[in-house]
Design a protein around this motif. Structure first.
Motif, PDB file in Angstrom:
ATOM      1  N   SER A  45       0.780  -1.063  -0.088  1.00 38.53           N
ATOM      2  CA  SER A  45      -0.106  -0.011  -0.132  1.00 38.53           C
ATOM      3  C   SER A  45       0.891   1.172   0.085  1.00 38.53           C
ATOM      4  N   SER A  46       2.146   1.045   0.055  1.00 36.70           N
ATOM      5  CA  SER A  46       3.050   2.104  -0.154  1.00 36.70           C
ATOM      6  C   SER A  46       4.085   2.122  -1.236  1.00 36.70           C
ATOM      7  N   LEU A  47       4.165   2.993  -2.259  1.00 40.51           N
ATOM      8  CA  LEU A  47       4.945   2.767  -3.351  1.00 40.51           C
ATOM      9  C   LEU A  47       5.965   3.886  -3.542  1.00 40.51           C
ATOM     10  N   ALA A  48       6.814   3.647  -4.253  1.00 35.24           N
ATOM     11  CA  ALA A  48       7.959   4.846  -4.639  1.00 35.24           C
ATOM     12  C   ALA A  48       7.155   5.215  -6.041  1.00 35.24           C
ATOM     13  N   LYS A  49       7.343   6.478  -6.318  1.00 30.62           N
ATOM     14  CA  LYS A  49       6.809   6.902  -7.871  1.00 30.62           C
ATOM     15  C   LYS A  49       7.231   6.194  -9.051  1.00 30.62           C
ATOM     16  N   ASN A  50       8.404   5.563  -8.879  1.00 28.85           N
ATOM     17  CA  ASN A  50       8.646   4.752 -10.310  1.00 28.85           C
ATOM     18  C   ASN A  50       8.543   3.266  -9.903  1.00 28.85           C
ATOM     19  N   GLU A  51       7.656   2.735  -9.054  1.00 29.52           N
ATOM     20  CA  GLU A  51       7.477   1.418  -8.504  1.00 29.52           C
ATOM     21  C   GLU A  51       6.336   1.005  -9.009  1.00 29.52           C
ATOM     22  N   GLN A  52       6.320  -0.512  -9.624  1.00 29.49           N
ATOM     23  CA  GLN A  52       4.940  -1.131 -10.108  1.00 29.49           C
ATOM     24  C   GLN A  52       4.362  -1.808  -8.833  1.00 29.49           C
ATOM     25  N   GLY A  53       2.837  -1.493  -8.886  1.00 27.68           N
ATOM     26  CA  GLY A  53       2.118  -2.146  -7.831  1.00 27.68           C
ATOM     27  C   GLY A  53       1.140  -3.247  -8.299  1.00 27.68           C
ATOM     28  N   PHE A  54       0.573  -4.071  -7.401  1.00 29.99           N
ATOM     29  CA  PHE A  54      -0.292  -5.006  -7.849  1.00 29.99           C
ATOM     30  C   PHE A  54      -1.559  -5.230  -7.138  1.00 29.99           C
ATOM     31  N   LEU A  55      -2.492  -4.994  -7.683  1.00 32.88           N
ATOM     32  CA  LEU A  55      -3.916  -4.907  -7.160  1.00 32.88           C
ATOM     33  C   LEU A  55      -4.315  -6.645  -7.417  1.00 32.88           C
ATOM     34  N   GLU A  56      -4.846  -7.361  -6.236  1.00 37.41           N
ATOM     35  CA  GLU A  56      -5.228  -8.765  -6.269  1.00 37.41           C
ATOM     36  C   GLU A  56      -6.769  -8.721  -5.929  1.00 37.41           C
ATOM     37  N   ILE A  57      -7.388  -9.389  -6.880  1.00 37.48           N
ATOM     38  CA  ILE A  57      -8.930  -9.657  -6.679  1.00 37.48           C
ATOM     39  C   ILE A  57      -8.914 -11.114  -6.440  1.00 37.48           C
ATOM     40  N   THR A  58      -9.642 -11.538  -5.404  1.00 38.06           N
ATOM     41  CA  THR A  58      -9.758 -13.010  -5.096  1.00 38.06           C
ATOM     42  C   THR A  58     -11.370 -13.525  -5.355  1.00 38.06           C
ATOM     43  N   LEU A  59     -11.618 -14.488  -5.877  1.00 38.24           N
ATOM     44  CA  LEU A  59     -12.809 -14.977  -5.679  1.00 38.24           C
ATOM     45  C   LEU A  59     -12.593 -16.356  -4.795  1.00 38.24           C
ATOM     46  N   LEU A  60     -13.411 -16.405  -3.796  1.00 40.83           N
ATOM     47  CA  LEU A  60     -13.251 -17.645  -2.979  1.00 40.83           C
ATOM     48  C   LEU A  60     -14.684 -18.298  -2.760  1.00 40.83           C
ATOM     49  N   GLY A  61     -14.934 -19.524  -2.838  1.00 36.77           N
ATOM     50  CA  GLY A  61     -15.979 -20.316  -2.547  1.00 36.77           C
ATOM     51  C   GLY A  61     -15.958 -21.395  -3.499  1.00 36.77           C
ATOM     52  N   LYS A  62     -17.109 -21.900  -3.975  1.00 34.18           N
ATOM     53  CA  LYS A  62     -17.455 -23.143  -4.704  1.00 34.18           C
ATOM     54  C   LYS A  62     -17.977 -22.674  -6.039  1.00 34.18           C
ATOM     55  N   GLY A  63     -17.732 -23.390  -7.037  1.00 37.49           N
ATOM     56  CA  GLY A  63     -18.594 -23.176  -8.393  1.00 37.49           C
ATOM     57  C   GLY A  63     -17.774 -23.506  -9.564  1.00 37.49           C
ATOM     58  N   ASN A  64     -18.047 -22.944 -10.607  1.00 34.17           N
ATOM     59  CA  ASN A  64     -17.340 -23.170 -11.976  1.00 34.17           C
ATOM     60  C   ASN A  64     -16.133 -22.355 -12.087  1.00 34.17           C
ATOM     61  N   PHE A  65     -15.270 -22.488 -11.135  1.00 31.75           N
ATOM     62  CA  PHE A  65     -14.136 -21.549 -11.265  1.00 31.75           C
ATOM     63  C   PHE A  65     -13.287 -21.542 -12.531  1.00 31.75           C
ATOM     64  N   THR A  66     -13.240 -22.634 -13.274  1.00 29.00           N
ATOM     65  CA  THR A  66     -12.533 -22.627 -14.687  1.00 29.00           C
ATOM     66  C   THR A  66     -13.027 -21.941 -15.634  1.00 29.00           C
ATOM     67  N   GLN A  67     -14.192 -21.399 -15.489  1.00 33.44           N
ATOM     68  CA  GLN A  67     -14.913 -20.504 -16.601  1.00 33.44           C
ATOM     69  C   GLN A  67     -14.910 -19.075 -16.051  1.00 33.44           C
ATOM     70  N   LEU A  68     -14.326 -18.686 -14.919  1.00 34.85           N
ATOM     71  CA  LEU A  68     -14.694 -17.351 -14.274  1.00 34.85           C
ATOM     72  C   LEU A  68     -13.566 -16.411 -15.193  1.00 34.85           C
ATOM     73  N   ASP A  69     -13.794 -15.333 -15.822  1.00 35.06           N
ATOM     74  CA  ASP A  69     -13.055 -14.497 -16.529  1.00 35.06           C
ATOM     75  C   ASP A  69     -12.501 -13.397 -15.479  1.00 35.06           C
ATOM     76  N   ALA A  70     -11.508 -12.693 -15.860  1.00 41.20           N
ATOM     77  CA  ALA A  70     -10.937 -11.400 -14.783  1.00 41.20           C
ATOM     78  C   ALA A  70     -12.128 -10.493 -14.745  1.00 41.20           C
ATOM     79  N   PRO A  71     -12.118 -10.033 -13.794  1.00 42.33           N
ATOM     80  CA  PRO A  71     -13.420  -8.879 -13.721  1.00 42.33           C
ATOM     81  C   PRO A  71     -12.779  -7.601 -14.448  1.00 42.33           C
ATOM     82  N   VAL A  72     -13.907  -6.642 -15.096  1.00 35.85           N
ATOM     83  CA  VAL A  72     -13.552  -5.423 -15.443  1.00 35.85           C
ATOM     84  C   VAL A  72     -13.388  -4.303 -14.253  1.00 35.85           C
ATOM     85  N   LEU A  73     -12.132  -3.787 -14.450  1.00 39.56           N
ATOM     86  CA  LEU A  73     -11.690  -2.812 -13.390  1.00 39.56           C
ATOM     87  C   LEU A  73     -11.760  -1.579 -14.121  1.00 39.56           C
ATOM     88  N   HIS A  74     -12.255  -0.511 -13.156  1.00 43.84           N
ATOM     89  CA  HIS A  74     -12.278   0.815 -13.456  1.00 43.84           C
ATOM     90  C   HIS A  74     -11.059   1.610 -12.830  1.00 43.84           C
TER      91      HIS A  74
END
Length: 171
Positions: A45-74
């Motif tokens: 949550s703290s980056l230098a101005k020339n540093e790459q960050g990472f946002l992780e979106i995690t889906l947890l549960g039960k279901g058809n995981f293999t068919q899930l596409d990445a969510p659309v981010l704004h």
């Protein structure tokens, strides 16, 4: 050595598969079925101005995981996001599949400051209640400082003249 041959059969099994209901189907529904929760977190949550960050979106549960596409981010103004990598931790012997799918989105920020990510929504058909549900992640933040990221320089050891001569003699 003896060889035994055998054949078995069962009576045909008739399955009636019902389609998902059209009534109250959200526009954002993309085919996910099961039961899920969603989280979003900025890895650092703290980056230098020339540093790459990472946002992780995690889906947890039960279901058809293999068919899930990445969510659309704004992305917030001043943040440039890139295609995610996907990692799964699934219990493949369970039906339906259970576990988690994580989408790791790299990003860079244009200038120092505080950036707040919008919640990510995910719509699925809940097979337990037979209804469509839309869930939302949190709103993580990242602070980008005005400092440059300092990467440690590797020390290079120059070979001595004797070592260079010895290597040259072997060629």
């Amino acid at each position: 050595t003896a060889i035994f041959e055998n054949s078995t059969s069962t009576a045909p099994l008739l399955l009636h598969i019902k389609p998902l209901p059209d009534e109250n189907k959200p526009v954002s529904f993309s085919g996910a079925t099961g039961r899920f929760t969603i989280t979003s977190v900025v890895v650092n949550s703290s980056l230098a101005k020339n540093e790459q960050g990472f946002l992780e979106i995690t889906l947890l549960g039960k279901g058809n995981f293999t068919q899930l596409d990445a969510p659309v981010l704004h992305w917030p103004e001043g943040v440039e996001g890139f295609e995610p990598t996907v990692s799964d931790e699934l219990e493949k012997i369970k039906i339906p599949l259970a576990g988690r799918r994580t989408f790791r989105f790299p990003f860079v920020c244009a200038a120092p400051g505080l950036y707040k990510f919008l919640p990510v929504s995910f719509t699925y058909f809940d097979t337990d209640s037979n209804t469509y549900k839309t869930i939302h992640s949190g709103s993580p933040e990242v602070r980008v400082s005005n400092n440059e990221k300092i990467t440690p320089k590797k020390e290079t050891v120059k070979p001595t003249f004797a070592a260079q001569n010895e290597r040259a003699a072997r060629i």
